[in-house]
Enzyme design. Structure first.
Site, PDB file in Angstrom:
ATOM      1  N   ALA A  72      -4.418 -15.976   8.133  1.00 45.74           N
ATOM      2  CA  ALA A  72      -5.511 -16.309   7.212  1.00 45.74           C
ATOM      3  C   ALA A  72      -5.572 -15.323   6.052  1.00 45.74           C
ATOM      4  CB  ALA A  72      -6.834 -16.317   7.965  1.00 45.74           C
ATOM      5  N   THR A  73      -5.146 -14.100   6.294  1.00 46.11           N
ATOM      6  CA  THR A  73      -5.113 -13.115   5.201  1.00 46.11           C
ATOM      7  C   THR A  73      -4.204 -13.634   4.087  1.00 46.11           C
ATOM      8  OG1 THR A  73      -5.521 -11.306   6.743  1.00 46.11           O
ATOM      9  CG2 THR A  73      -4.493 -10.724   4.638  1.00 46.11           C
ATOM     10  N   ASN A 155     -17.593 -13.446  10.893  1.00 48.68           N
ATOM     11  CA  ASN A 155     -16.886 -12.952  12.070  1.00 48.68           C
ATOM     12  C   ASN A 155     -17.708 -11.952  12.880  1.00 48.68           C
ATOM     13  OD1 ASN A 155     -16.243 -11.701   9.483  1.00 48.68           O
ATOM     14  ND2 ASN A 155     -15.030 -10.229  10.633  1.00 48.68           N
ATOM     15  N   GLN A 183     -13.458 -18.371  11.501  1.00 51.82           N
ATOM     16  CA  GLN A 183     -14.339 -18.262  12.670  1.00 51.82           C
ATOM     17  C   GLN A 183     -15.085 -19.569  12.949  1.00 51.82           C
ATOM     18  OE1 GLN A 183     -14.309 -15.735  14.694  1.00 51.82           O
ATOM     19  NE2 GLN A 183     -13.271 -14.182  13.456  1.00 51.82           N
ATOM     20  N   SER A 203      -6.735 -19.735  11.030  1.00 56.96           N
ATOM     21  CA  SER A 203      -5.740 -18.878  11.672  1.00 56.96           C
ATOM     22  C   SER A 203      -5.645 -19.226  13.148  1.00 56.96           C
ATOM     23  CB  SER A 203      -6.190 -17.423  11.495  1.00 56.96           C
ATOM     24  OG  SER A 203      -5.210 -16.549  11.959  1.00 56.96           O
ATOM     25  N   ALA A 204      -4.414 -19.489  13.634  1.00 61.64           N
ATOM     26  CA  ALA A 204      -4.237 -20.018  14.996  1.00 61.64           C
ATOM     27  C   ALA A 204      -4.728 -19.076  16.088  1.00 61.64           C
ATOM     28  CB  ALA A 204      -2.755 -20.334  15.226  1.00 61.64           C
ATOM     29  N   HIS A 205      -4.598 -17.759  15.852  1.00 58.84           N
ATOM     30  CA  HIS A 205      -4.908 -16.851  16.967  1.00 58.84           C
ATOM     31  C   HIS A 205      -6.404 -16.740  17.251  1.00 58.84           C
ATOM     32  CE1 HIS A 205      -6.087 -12.907  14.936  1.00 58.84           C
ATOM     33  NE2 HIS A 205      -5.553 -13.538  13.898  1.00 58.84           N
ATOM     34  N   THR A 241      11.367 -19.734   5.583  1.00 54.38           N
ATOM     35  CA  THR A 241      11.728 -20.626   6.691  1.00 54.38           C
ATOM     36  C   THR A 241      10.526 -20.847   7.600  1.00 54.38           C
ATOM     37  OG1 THR A 241      13.964 -19.786   6.589  1.00 54.38           O
ATOM     38  CG2 THR A 241      13.340 -20.921   8.621  1.00 54.38           C
ATOM     39  N   CYS A 328     -10.922  -5.250  11.938  1.00 47.86           N
ATOM     40  CA  CYS A 328     -10.232  -4.938  10.687  1.00 47.86           C
ATOM     41  C   CYS A 328     -10.868  -3.751   9.985  1.00 47.86           C
ATOM     42  CB  CYS A 328     -10.242  -6.137   9.764  1.00 47.86           C
ATOM     43  SG  CYS A 328      -9.646  -7.587  10.577  1.00 47.86           S
TER      44      CYS A 328
HETATM   45  N1  7TS Z   1     -11.171 -14.221   7.916  1.00 49.38           N
HETATM   46  C1  7TS Z   1     -12.057 -14.029   8.897  1.00 49.38           C
HETATM   47  C2  7TS Z   1     -13.438 -14.600   8.789  1.00 49.38           C
HETATM   48  C3  7TS Z   1     -11.679 -13.321  10.032  1.00 49.38           C
HETATM   49  O1  7TS Z   1     -12.560 -13.153  11.026  1.00 49.38           O
HETATM   50  C4  7TS Z   1     -10.375 -12.777  10.127  1.00 49.38           C
HETATM   51  C5  7TS Z   1      -9.970 -11.922  11.271  1.00 49.38           C
HETATM   52  C6  7TS Z   1      -9.477 -13.043   9.070  1.00 49.38           C
HETATM   53  C7  7TS Z   1      -9.920 -13.748   7.973  1.00 49.38           C
HETATM   54  C8  7TS Z   1      -8.055 -12.565   9.099  1.00 49.38           C
HETATM   55  O2  7TS Z   1      -7.285 -13.398   9.912  1.00 49.38           O
HETATM   56  P1  7TS Z   1      -5.728 -13.137  10.138  1.00 49.38           P
HETATM   57  O3  7TS Z   1      -5.161 -14.449  10.524  1.00 49.38           O
HETATM   58  O4  7TS Z   1      -5.174 -12.648   8.862  1.00 49.38           O
HETATM   59  O5  7TS Z   1      -5.636 -12.148  11.235  1.00 49.38           O
HETATM   60  N2  7TS Z   1     -11.065 -11.252  11.857  1.00 49.38           N
HETATM   61  C9  7TS Z   1     -11.052 -10.235  12.740  1.00 49.38           C
HETATM   62  C10 7TS Z   1     -12.221  -9.721  13.332  1.00 49.38           C
HETATM   63  O6  7TS Z   1     -13.358 -10.096  13.156  1.00 49.38           O
HETATM   64  N3  7TS Z   1     -11.860  -8.711  14.157  1.00 49.38           N
HETATM   65  O7  7TS Z   1     -10.541  -8.600  14.100  1.00 49.38           O
HETATM   66  C11 7TS Z   1     -10.007  -9.517  13.251  1.00 49.38           C
END
Ligand code: 7TS
Length: 392
Positions: A72-73, A155, A183, A203-205, A241, A328
């Site tokens: 997602a970043t 989050n 979220q 974001s899948a995780h 890829t 983060c």
């Molecule tokens: N946006 C939101 C709202 C998030 O909560 C997070 C990760 C991201 C973006 C980034 O996602 P990624 O796919 O790049 O990892 N949030 C958190 C959290 O709240 N604690 O650890 C990671």
């Protein structure tokens, strides 16, 4: 000791069915999907199924684009930097409007864009911790604004913004709207047929898929200069890829998460409420944000007189994993920007702890977590001079 994981907003366990579905792509179907031979082409049917699951999971239409990317970043960076290139550097807009409580992947990217001359307006949430169209109207000048970027659900607090109303407001005023739905997906219904957002990241995780894969929805007809130039993958919108295993994993994880939404809303919510009630019944404890405004899995609680980090370390020793706000920003051991924007009381911002559940959290785990929280609060308060001085 059985460890209990209550940090699902940081990341989630991969659903065993997802892990199983991904296994064939390491040693058998490892071809590059862009290759013309069979090793390449045999990956196509499963990729098609994954894309269908993802489109249907978020309510995208065939004419929209969903770019599969690394996280997602990356999605958030792609939107913000693409908008800067297309509408600010090469257009007549100057401004991006956002909130004070976004994830660092939005907040820090905008800090950098500000150094490049972008005018960034950061809105403070209202008394309920939400960004509403009324709040948005304050920072909004449609002639100047290239993009509004407001997260779907926070989050740290789990607070859900009225994203449909925000998207409608932006559409009616002719301004592009992006929402970071990391979220929200898998916790509340996300349907882009009802929410006229132009861009959306996930974001899948965060929904029991693998780490290192995410998605960016781009509504039909929206321009966005890619972040990664190179090959023609993703229709030229994101070179590199394709990670077939992760894409397939994310597709299945999305389908399973959407199927489990009712369970999330009923079972997970009941467990969350039980933990929350136990926390709230402890003296000098506060839970942030009204329940009806939050995702069903999240609690952000503040324990007066107890440093959030001290609380976490003690709790971790009892086998329960929670977090201070976002992982983060937790390394800084400072109250982070979200909390500072949400709460006026500095003490509160330093004592907040996040508990986030998932559909894999069990009743027994919540029982154990409640006992652990009570024991930690009692121990730390008994040794905290700040707390005892204040309360004597
Ligand atoms: N946006 C939101 C709202 C998030 O909560 C997070 C990760 C991201 C973006 C980034 O996602 P990624 O796919 O790049 O990892 N949030 C958190 C959290 O709240 N604690 O650890 C990671």
């Amino acid at each position: 000791m059985n460890r209990i994981y209550l940090d699902n907003n940081a990341t989630t366990v991969v659903d065993p069915r997802v892990k199983q579905a991904m296994e064939t792509y390491w040693l058998q179907q490892y071809g590059n999907p862009n290759s013309l031979h069979q090793f390449g082409t045999e990956t196509h049917p499963d990729m098609g199924i994954a894309i269908d699951r993802i489109y249907s999971g978020i309510g995208a239409s065939d004419d929209d684009d969903v770019i599969i990317n690394g996280c997602a970043t990356e999605g958030n960076n792609t939107v913000l930097k693409g908008i800067w290139t297309d509408y600010i550097l090469n257009g007549d807009k100057t401004r991006i409007v956002t909130s004070l409580v976004e994830h660092p992947s939005i907040a820090h990217t905008l800090d950098w864009l500000e150094t490049q001359g972008v005018e960034v307006v950061r809105l403070a949430p209202n008394a309920d911790g939400l960004i509403t169209p009324e709040v948005l109207a304050e920072g909004f000048e449609e002639d100047k604004t290239a993009l509004v970027s407001i997260m779907w659900a926070n989050n740290e607090t789990g607070l859900i913004n009225p994203v449909r109303e925000l998207a409608v407001f932006c559409r009616d005023n002719g301004v592009l709207f992006h929402t970071d739905a990391v979220q929200a997906v898998g916790k509340v219904p996300v349907n882009l047929k009802e929410v006229p957002a132009d861009f959306l990241t996930f974001s899948a995780h965060k929904f029991h898929g693998p780490k290192g894969v995410g998605g960016l929805f781009i509504r039909e007809g929206r321009n966005l200069t890619p972040l990664l130039h190179g090959g023609e993958q993703m229709g030229g919108r994101r070179a590199g890829t394709v990670n077939v295993a992760f894409m397939v994993g994310m597709g299945l994880a999305m389908e399973l998460a959407v199927e489990a939404l009712d369970f999330e809303d009923l079972k997970v919510r009941v467990l969350r409420d039980r933990l929350e009630d136990a926390i709230a019944s402890l003296p000098d404890t506060l839970v942030l944000g009204k329940r009806e405004h939050r995702t069903p899995n999240t609690i952000l609680a503040s324990f007066k007189g107890i440093e959030g980090e001290a609380f976490l370390w003690d709790l971790d020793r009892k086998g329960v994993a929670a977090s201070t706000g976002s992982a983060c920003s937790s390394e800084s051991l400072e109250a982070d920007a979200t909390l500072q924007a949400m709460v006026t009381d500095v003490d509160l911002a330093h004592t907040a702890v996040r508990f986030s559940l998932s559909r894999f959290t069990t009743d027994d785990e919540i029982d154990t977590a409640i006992d652990a929280v009570e024991a930690v609060v009692e121990r730390l308060r008994s040794i905290s001079s700040t707390y005892s001085n204040k309360n004597n």
